[in-house]
Design a protein around this motif. Structure first.
Motif, mmCIF file in Angstrom:
data_model
loop_
_atom_site.group_PDB
_atom_site.id
_atom_site.type_symbol
_atom_site.label_atom_id
_atom_site.label_comp_id
_atom_site.label_asym_id
_atom_site.label_seq_id
_atom_site.Cartn_x
_atom_site.Cartn_y
_atom_site.Cartn_z
ATOM 1 N N ARG A 32 -45.506 13.896 -64.672
ATOM 2 C CA ARG A 32 -47.012 12.970 -64.773
ATOM 3 C C ARG A 32 -46.362 11.866 -64.538
ATOM 4 N NH1 ARG A 32 -49.172 9.966 -69.504
ATOM 5 N NH2 ARG A 32 -50.174 9.064 -69.211
ATOM 6 N N ARG A 33 -44.758 10.759 -64.500
ATOM 7 C CA ARG A 33 -44.353 9.982 -64.091
ATOM 8 C C ARG A 33 -44.622 10.018 -62.378
ATOM 9 N NH1 ARG A 33 -46.138 8.084 -68.019
ATOM 10 N NH2 ARG A 33 -44.955 7.977 -69.832
ATOM 11 N N MET A 34 -43.194 11.128 -62.131
ATOM 12 C CA MET A 34 -43.165 11.280 -60.586
ATOM 13 C C MET A 34 -45.043 11.082 -60.033
ATOM 14 S SD MET A 34 -40.396 11.332 -60.162
ATOM 15 C CE MET A 34 -40.269 10.312 -61.765
ATOM 16 N N GLU A 35 -46.548 11.773 -61.155
ATOM 17 C CA GLU A 35 -47.660 11.780 -60.133
ATOM 18 C C GLU A 35 -47.862 10.182 -60.316
ATOM 19 O OE1 GLU A 35 -49.397 14.500 -62.457
ATOM 20 O OE2 GLU A 35 -48.994 16.254 -61.664
ATOM 21 N N GLN A 36 -47.857 9.846 -61.475
ATOM 22 C CA GLN A 36 -47.724 8.058 -61.488
ATOM 23 C C GLN A 36 -47.352 7.759 -60.139
ATOM 24 O OE1 GLN A 36 -46.791 8.165 -65.498
ATOM 25 N NE2 GLN A 36 -49.128 7.574 -66.268
ATOM 26 N N GLY A 37 -46.080 7.244 -60.325
ATOM 27 C CA GLY A 37 -45.641 6.880 -59.042
ATOM 28 C C GLY A 37 -46.060 6.911 -57.239
ATOM 29 N N LEU A 38 -46.465 9.022 -57.237
ATOM 30 C CA LEU A 38 -46.871 8.845 -56.139
ATOM 31 C C LEU A 38 -48.468 7.742 -56.070
ATOM 32 C CD1 LEU A 38 -45.819 12.183 -55.468
ATOM 33 C CD2 LEU A 38 -45.204 10.319 -54.738
ATOM 34 N N GLY B 261 -50.607 -9.620 -43.153
ATOM 35 C CA GLY B 261 -49.498 -9.715 -42.243
ATOM 36 C C GLY B 261 -48.306 -9.072 -41.965
ATOM 37 N N TYR B 262 -48.080 -7.984 -43.387
ATOM 38 C CA TYR B 262 -46.643 -7.097 -43.875
ATOM 39 C C TYR B 262 -46.832 -6.146 -42.468
ATOM 40 C CZ TYR B 262 -43.184 -4.879 -45.638
ATOM 41 O OH TYR B 262 -41.702 -4.614 -45.326
ATOM 42 N N ALA B 263 -46.542 -6.026 -41.917
ATOM 43 C CA ALA B 263 -46.074 -4.348 -41.139
ATOM 44 C C ALA B 263 -45.125 -4.084 -41.492
ATOM 45 C CB ALA B 263 -46.155 -4.622 -39.477
ATOM 46 N N GLY B 264 -44.023 -3.722 -41.781
ATOM 47 C CA GLY B 264 -42.925 -3.823 -42.560
ATOM 48 C C GLY B 264 -43.147 -2.863 -43.112
ATOM 49 N N ARG B 265 -41.681 -1.950 -43.129
ATOM 50 C CA ARG B 265 -41.995 -0.156 -44.412
ATOM 51 C C ARG B 265 -41.994 -0.812 -45.475
ATOM 52 N NH1 ARG B 265 -36.806 2.797 -41.735
ATOM 53 N NH2 ARG B 265 -35.935 1.397 -42.316
ATOM 54 N N LEU B 266 -42.697 -0.026 -46.316
ATOM 55 C CA LEU B 266 -42.998 -1.010 -48.142
ATOM 56 C C LEU B 266 -43.015 0.800 -48.695
ATOM 57 C CD1 LEU B 266 -44.130 -2.306 -50.560
ATOM 58 C CD2 LEU B 266 -46.599 -1.935 -49.502
ATOM 59 N N GLY B 267 -41.995 0.333 -49.800
ATOM 60 C CA GLY B 267 -41.368 1.007 -51.024
ATOM 61 C C GLY B 267 -41.733 0.768 -52.331
ATOM 62 N N ILE B 268 -42.128 1.734 -53.105
ATOM 63 C CA ILE B 268 -41.565 0.978 -54.660
ATOM 64 C C ILE B 268 -40.615 2.122 -55.307
ATOM 65 C CG2 ILE B 268 -43.955 0.778 -54.745
ATOM 66 C CD1 ILE B 268 -44.165 3.319 -56.645
ATOM 67 N N HIS B 269 -39.552 1.554 -56.186
ATOM 68 C CA HIS B 269 -38.792 2.260 -57.145
ATOM 69 C C HIS B 269 -39.409 2.423 -57.841
ATOM 70 C CE1 HIS B 269 -35.968 3.326 -59.481
ATOM 71 N NE2 HIS B 269 -35.139 2.274 -58.986
ATOM 72 N N GLY B 270 -39.419 3.650 -58.989
ATOM 73 C CA GLY B 270 -39.950 4.636 -59.112
ATOM 74 C C GLY B 270 -40.008 4.692 -60.615
ATOM 75 N N PRO B 271 -40.225 5.597 -61.686
ATOM 76 C CA PRO B 271 -39.664 5.385 -62.416
ATOM 77 C C PRO B 271 -38.450 6.008 -62.888
ATOM 78 C CG PRO B 271 -42.390 6.836 -61.996
ATOM 79 C CD PRO B 271 -41.669 5.796 -61.298
ATOM 80 N N PHE B 272 -38.257 5.180 -63.785
ATOM 81 C CA PHE B 272 -37.030 6.408 -64.668
ATOM 82 C C PHE B 272 -36.024 6.232 -65.810
ATOM 83 C CE2 PHE B 272 -35.587 1.589 -62.913
ATOM 84 C CZ PHE B 272 -34.249 1.273 -63.643
ATOM 85 N N TRP B 273 -37.192 4.960 -66.785
ATOM 86 C CA TRP B 273 -36.108 4.548 -68.052
ATOM 87 C C TRP B 273 -36.608 6.163 -68.139
ATOM 88 C CZ3 TRP B 273 -32.806 1.210 -68.200
ATOM 89 C CH2 TRP B 273 -33.167 -0.252 -67.511
ATOM 90 N N GLY B 274 -35.391 6.476 -69.672
ATOM 91 C CA GLY B 274 -35.535 7.746 -70.386
ATOM 92 C C GLY B 274 -36.419 8.466 -69.612
#
Length: 272
Positions: free
Chosen positions: A87-93, A58-71
């Motif tokens: 690789r971490r960026m690829e995993q986030g995508l 039922g959600y139709a808003g704009r959805l995002g994630i915080h991507g990886p950043f530790w270290g």
């Protein structure tokens, strides 16, 4: 913005269970925080995606994630470590694709040390840009295909322009800019940077995402709005003329502060 901007929030799935009705009632922007750590990204994260999809029925808003950043540094000079960051960026995508998310927050590479040293050597400033391109160029095309904006969030950034110039260097809708109000306030109070609203002015319509948190100008507090010393009237006045419709995401350490923070800004007549 011709009407009061609509607030969203960042939270893990556990908090989504308690804030679901508030988010869906006005289709507020949401940023999920469950896909940051390496052990999650290296493991089977599909059950988390399935849980998110069920909660967001039922959600139709704009959805995002915080991507990886530790270290991780987008400007890591070691090619082996840089390959890991890519690789971490690829995993986030990949997570974004599975969720249907259209935005991923990533961290600026600029440090306070860099502010004082990037012009100390002739090539230092361009070296940072080149290293970030080496990290992100392999994934920008995929982000474009997925319709995902990777938004560069200020962390230690004392210079509000460097991160924006970096985003412009990609000449891609997939690389845009984020501002964290508490990080900017820390830089202002502790390193002599400009105040928070200046960061907004300097980003202009590159700005597609804002982390709203209150702080004291000394540390990264992530307090509820109204508990610190950020000048919210100045921040929202700077946001008002933008046409880029940045997602205004309450990013608080204590998720119990989300609804009171939204009410605080609504009572000030700044947001809804």
């Amino acid at each position: 913005m011709t009407t009061l901007p609509l607030l969203g929030a960042a939270m893990p799935l556990d908090a989504l269970e308690t804030h679901r009705d508030w988010l869906i009632a006005d289709q507020r922007d949401l940023e999920l925080q469950d896909f940051i750590k390496a052990d999650v990204l290296n493991g089977d994260w599909q059950p988390l995606v399935d849980r998110a999809r069920a909660l967001l029925d039922g959600y139709a808003g704009r959805l995002g994630i915080h991507g990886p950043f530790w270290g991780l540094s987008l400007a890591n000079p070691d090619p082996d470590l840089r390959a890991l960051v890519t690789r971490r960026m690829e995993q986030g995508l990949a997570v974004c694709e599975a969720l249907g998310a259209t935005q991923m927050v990533i961290h600026s590479p600029y440090s306070t040390w860099m502010y004082n040293n990037l012009d100390n050597l002739p090539s230092a400033r361009q070296d940072v840009v080149d290293l970030v391109h080496a990290t992100l160029d392999p994934v920008v095309g995929r982000a474009e295909d997925l319709g995902v904006q990777m938004v560069l969030e200020n962390i230690e950034d004392k210079d509000p322009d460097a991160r924006c110039d970096l985003a412009r260097s990609f000449d891609s809708p997939a690389v845009q800019v984020s501002i964290d109000t508490g990080h900017a306030h820390y830089a202002h109070g502790s390193t002599g940077a400009a105040p928070v609203d200046y960061y907004v002015h300097r980003a202009g319509n590159l700005l597609r995402h804002v982390h709203l948190q209150d702080a004291d100008g000394y540390a990264d507090r992530h307090w509820a709005i109204g508990k610190g010393t950020v000048n919210w009237h100045a921040v929202f006045a700077a946001l008002a003329p933008l046409t880029s419709e940045p997602r205004l995401i309450l990013e608080l350490r204590d998720k119990a502060g989300i609804l009171p923070s939204a009410a605080y800004l609504a009572d000030l007549g700044l947001a809804r």
